[in-house]
Design a protein around this motif. Structure first.
Motif, PDB file in Angstrom:
ATOM      1  N   ARG A 256       1.914  19.208 -12.779  1.00  0.00           N
ATOM      2  CA  ARG A 256       3.005  20.008 -13.343  1.00  0.00           C
ATOM      3  C   ARG A 256       2.894  20.137 -14.868  1.00  0.00           C
ATOM      4  O   ARG A 256       3.644  20.904 -15.468  1.00  0.00           O
ATOM      5  CB  ARG A 256       4.348  19.387 -12.983  1.00  0.00           C
ATOM      6  N   ASP A 257       1.946  19.391 -15.476  1.00  0.00           N
ATOM      7  CA  ASP A 257       1.744  19.469 -16.924  1.00  0.00           C
ATOM      8  C   ASP A 257       0.615  20.464 -17.214  1.00  0.00           C
ATOM      9  O   ASP A 257      -0.560  20.162 -16.985  1.00  0.00           O
ATOM     10  CB  ASP A 257       1.398  18.087 -17.489  1.00  0.00           C
ATOM     11  N   SER A 258       0.966  21.630 -17.693  1.00  0.00           N
ATOM     12  CA  SER A 258      -0.037  22.677 -17.916  1.00  0.00           C
ATOM     13  C   SER A 258      -1.055  22.275 -18.974  1.00  0.00           C
ATOM     14  O   SER A 258      -2.232  22.635 -18.887  1.00  0.00           O
ATOM     15  CB  SER A 258       0.658  23.983 -18.321  1.00  0.00           C
ATOM     16  N   ARG A 259      -0.640  21.507 -19.986  1.00  0.00           N
ATOM     17  CA  ARG A 259      -1.578  21.098 -21.027  1.00  0.00           C
ATOM     18  C   ARG A 259      -2.618  20.130 -20.481  1.00  0.00           C
ATOM     19  O   ARG A 259      -3.801  20.210 -20.837  1.00  0.00           O
ATOM     20  CB  ARG A 259      -0.815  20.459 -22.197  1.00  0.00           C
ATOM     21  N   THR A 260      -2.198  19.217 -19.614  1.00  0.00           N
ATOM     22  CA  THR A 260      -3.159  18.294 -18.999  1.00  0.00           C
ATOM     23  C   THR A 260      -4.131  19.051 -18.106  1.00  0.00           C
ATOM     24  O   THR A 260      -5.338  18.768 -18.101  1.00  0.00           O
ATOM     25  CB  THR A 260      -2.411  17.233 -18.177  1.00  0.00           C
ATOM     26  N   MET A 261      -3.639  20.024 -17.345  1.00  0.00           N
ATOM     27  CA  MET A 261      -4.513  20.815 -16.486  1.00  0.00           C
ATOM     28  C   MET A 261      -5.519  21.616 -17.313  1.00  0.00           C
ATOM     29  O   MET A 261      -6.673  21.788 -16.918  1.00  0.00           O
ATOM     30  CB  MET A 261      -3.666  21.758 -15.622  1.00  0.00           C
TER      31      MET A 261
ATOM     32  N   GLU B 210       1.815  10.171  -9.796  1.00  0.00           N
ATOM     33  CA  GLU B 210       0.925  10.452 -10.917  1.00  0.00           C
ATOM     34  C   GLU B 210       0.260  11.814 -10.763  1.00  0.00           C
ATOM     35  O   GLU B 210       0.133  12.576 -11.731  1.00  0.00           O
ATOM     36  CB  GLU B 210      -0.142   9.352 -11.053  1.00  0.00           C
ATOM     37  N   PHE B 211      -0.191  12.141  -9.544  1.00  0.00           N
ATOM     38  CA  PHE B 211      -0.767  13.462  -9.294  1.00  0.00           C
ATOM     39  C   PHE B 211       0.264  14.550  -9.582  1.00  0.00           C
ATOM     40  O   PHE B 211      -0.053  15.596 -10.159  1.00  0.00           O
ATOM     41  CB  PHE B 211      -1.258  13.575  -7.843  1.00  0.00           C
ATOM     42  N   HIS B 212       1.493  14.312  -9.183  1.00  0.00           N
ATOM     43  CA  HIS B 212       2.564  15.293  -9.400  1.00  0.00           C
ATOM     44  C   HIS B 212       2.776  15.534 -10.888  1.00  0.00           C
ATOM     45  O   HIS B 212       2.919  16.682 -11.339  1.00  0.00           O
ATOM     46  CB  HIS B 212       3.855  14.803  -8.745  1.00  0.00           C
ATOM     47  N   HIS B 213       2.792  14.449 -11.675  1.00  0.00           N
ATOM     48  CA  HIS B 213       2.972  14.578 -13.119  1.00  0.00           C
ATOM     49  C   HIS B 213       1.814  15.342 -13.751  1.00  0.00           C
ATOM     50  O   HIS B 213       2.002  16.149 -14.671  1.00  0.00           O
ATOM     51  CB  HIS B 213       3.102  13.199 -13.765  1.00  0.00           C
TER      52      HIS B 213
ATOM     53  N   MET C 179       0.830  -1.210   0.000  1.00  0.00           N
ATOM     54  CA  MET C 179       0.000   0.000   0.000  1.00  0.00           C
ATOM     55  C   MET C 179       0.867   1.263   0.000  1.00  0.00           C
ATOM     56  O   MET C 179       0.513   2.268  -0.603  1.00  0.00           O
ATOM     57  CB  MET C 179      -0.928   0.005   1.218  1.00  0.00           C
ATOM     58  N   LYS C 180       2.000   1.194   0.714  1.00  0.00           N
ATOM     59  CA  LYS C 180       2.892   2.345   0.759  1.00  0.00           C
ATOM     60  C   LYS C 180       3.434   2.652  -0.634  1.00  0.00           C
ATOM     61  O   LYS C 180       3.534   3.809  -1.060  1.00  0.00           O
ATOM     62  CB  LYS C 180       4.031   2.078   1.727  1.00  0.00           C
ATOM     63  N   GLN C 181       3.803   1.575  -1.369  1.00  0.00           N
ATOM     64  CA  GLN C 181       4.289   1.759  -2.733  1.00  0.00           C
ATOM     65  C   GLN C 181       3.182   2.312  -3.632  1.00  0.00           C
ATOM     66  O   GLN C 181       3.428   3.166  -4.479  1.00  0.00           O
ATOM     67  CB  GLN C 181       4.812   0.429  -3.279  1.00  0.00           C
ATOM     68  N   LEU C 182       1.941   1.805  -3.431  1.00  0.00           N
ATOM     69  CA  LEU C 182       0.816   2.268  -4.239  1.00  0.00           C
ATOM     70  C   LEU C 182       0.544   3.746  -3.985  1.00  0.00           C
ATOM     71  O   LEU C 182       0.317   4.518  -4.924  1.00  0.00           O
ATOM     72  CB  LEU C 182      -0.427   1.432  -3.922  1.00  0.00           C
ATOM     73  N   ARG C 183       0.587   4.145  -2.689  1.00  0.00           N
ATOM     74  CA  ARG C 183       0.360   5.555  -2.372  1.00  0.00           C
ATOM     75  C   ARG C 183       1.443   6.434  -2.997  1.00  0.00           C
ATOM     76  O   ARG C 183       1.166   7.521  -3.510  1.00  0.00           O
ATOM     77  CB  ARG C 183       0.342   5.745  -0.856  1.00  0.00           C
ATOM     78  N   GLY C 184       2.673   5.945  -2.950  1.00  0.00           N
ATOM     79  CA  GLY C 184       3.765   6.694  -3.568  1.00  0.00           C
ATOM     80  C   GLY C 184       3.578   6.832  -5.070  1.00  0.00           C
ATOM     81  O   GLY C 184       3.840   7.902  -5.645  1.00  0.00           O
ATOM     82  N   PHE C 185       3.125   5.760  -5.705  1.00  0.00           N
ATOM     83  CA  PHE C 185       2.882   5.776  -7.158  1.00  0.00           C
ATOM     84  C   PHE C 185       1.760   6.755  -7.511  1.00  0.00           C
ATOM     85  O   PHE C 185       1.849   7.505  -8.490  1.00  0.00           O
ATOM     86  CB  PHE C 185       2.550   4.371  -7.647  1.00  0.00           C
ATOM     87  N   ILE C 186       0.671   6.734  -6.696  1.00  0.00           N
ATOM     88  CA  ILE C 186      -0.460   7.641  -6.942  1.00  0.00           C
ATOM     89  C   ILE C 186      -0.022   9.090  -6.770  1.00  0.00           C
ATOM     90  O   ILE C 186      -0.388   9.957  -7.570  1.00  0.00           O
ATOM     91  CB  ILE C 186      -1.641   7.302  -6.000  1.00  0.00           C
ATOM     92  N   ARG C 187       0.788   9.366  -5.720  1.00  0.00           N
ATOM     93  CA  ARG C 187       1.279  10.730  -5.530  1.00  0.00           C
ATOM     94  C   ARG C 187       2.135  11.170  -6.707  1.00  0.00           C
ATOM     95  O   ARG C 187       2.077  12.329  -7.144  1.00  0.00           O
ATOM     96  CB  ARG C 187       2.101  10.800  -4.230  1.00  0.00           C
TER      97      ARG C 187
END
Length: 368
Positions: A17-22, A11-14, A1-9
């Motif tokens: 930080r991507d203005s086109r996706t936002m 993805e949120f970070h990516h 679960m710790k690895q999954l939470r890190g992976f999800i964070r």
């Protein structure tokens, strides 16, 4: 679960930080909501009308004032005779003409009824029907309040006449609008994709070492779509006439001239999109978002431009489809000549020149 939470964070970070996706996630839905909220409306405001007052008495002045103070109508011209009606409709600004008969007030007081003619531009049937209904309702409301203490049943009989589309067929609006949408999507989107495809597949280098110059490459890419788009336009016009009964009252040569200018405009826009895109997906996305929705909403295809807020009315001036639809309707439905649509032709030609100049400069830079 710790690895999954890190992976999800991660993805949120990516994403953040991507203005086109936002922009896709939040910007486009907000813009679409505002556009649909302001554009999609059945209300009519400040429709331009003309008055032909043959009676010129107190009653006709009061009815005219009541029409103009309702917020639905805006006086554009006072006519002197019926010979001016046809010409003023062909100019494209006037939506309705109200004609009061001679001795209108005297007939109303003496006989209890009088006639008024309501002539509407039915090249946009929905607007024409709404305006005639508004006019009738306002006149009846005037009578009820003006002669409230009289026992005689006073009545104004509006004689409604629809010009250019007497049967109020929706196809008279949708055929020109559909042609504008199909041509700009085919010409612009397919042109942008075919040039970007060369970059993705790596075959652009082959073109670079060939004797072809940049303008040769562009002409070679767009020429097939020019021919195919003209065929599409002929098919749409033919089907509109044979299946839906949409006439071509003006010159077919002039109509095709308008179509070709619009196709060239769409092709130049497609070239411009291709110079700004580095993938087919991006080119297609830009084409759909920039061309399809604005063409449907802001060109007058479905929703009258006069009903929109002033800011959107100003923005609609840069929409190529707006000027194309105005010109095509004028030629097909009103039978006008080039003297009535020179403004639309000049604007589309100017847009084409601007897009081509920008595209050629960008294309040369990309080649270098």
């Amino acid at each position: 679960m710790k690895q999954l939470r890190g992976f999800i964070r991660k993805e949120f970070h990516h994403i953040f930080r991507d203005s086109r996706t936002m922009l896709i996630l939040f910007g486009i839905p907000i813009v679409q909501l505002l556009l649909f909220g302001y554009v999609i409306t059945t209300e009519i405001k400040d429709a331009r009308i003309a008055i032909l007052d043959k009676s010129n008495d107190e009653v006709t002045h009061e009815i005219t004032h009541k029409l103009l103070s309702s917020g639905y109508f805006k006086l554009d011209a006072m006519l002197d005779n019926e010979g001016q009606i046809d010409n003023i409709f062909r100019q494209g600004n006037i939506k309705e003409v109200v004609v009061f008969e001679q001795n209108f007030g005297k007939k109303l007081e003496r006989d209890g009824q009088a006639d008024v003619q309501v002539i509407a531009d039915a090249s946009d049937p929905n607007t024409a029907q709404l305006l005639s209904n508004y006019t009738n309702a306002i006149m009846q409301d005037y009578l009820q309040k003006k002669f409230i203490n009289y026992h005689i049943p006073y009545e104004v009989k509006p004689q409604v006449r629809m010009l250019f589309n007497e049967s109020l067929m929706g196809a008279f609006t949708y055929v020109p609008g559909t042609m504008a949408l199909i041509l700009i999507l085919i010409s612009a989107m397919m042109t942008s994709i075919t040039i970007v495809r060369e970059k993705e597949m790596g075959t652009m280098e082959i073109l670079l070492v060939s004797p072809l110059k940049s303008h040769h490459i562009i002409i070679g890419k767009v020429a097939p779509y020019l021919v195919l788009s003209i065929l599409n336009a002929l098919i749409i016009i033919g089907m509109g006439y044979l299946i839906f009964g949409v006439p071509v009252r003006g010159s077919l040569v002039l109509l095709m001239f308008v179509v070709i200018i619009y196709i060239l405009l769409a092709l130049s826009l497609g070239i411009l999109i291709s110079t700004m895109s580095d993938s087919q997906v991006k080119a297609m996305f830009v084409s759909v978002m920039i061309l399809m929705l604005p063409t449907i909403l802001l060109s007058g295809f479905i929703y009258p431009i006069d009903n929109m807020p002033v800011a959107l009315q100003v923005f609609s001036n840069i929409m190529p489809a707006r000027w194309f639809i105005e010109a095509v309707k004028a030629v097909m439905l009103k039978g006008v000549g080039v003297g009535y649509i020179w403004k639309q032709l000049l604007i589309m030609t100017g847009m084409t020149a601007v897009f081509l100049v920008i595209s050629m400069k960008k294309f040369k830079l990309r080649l270098e």
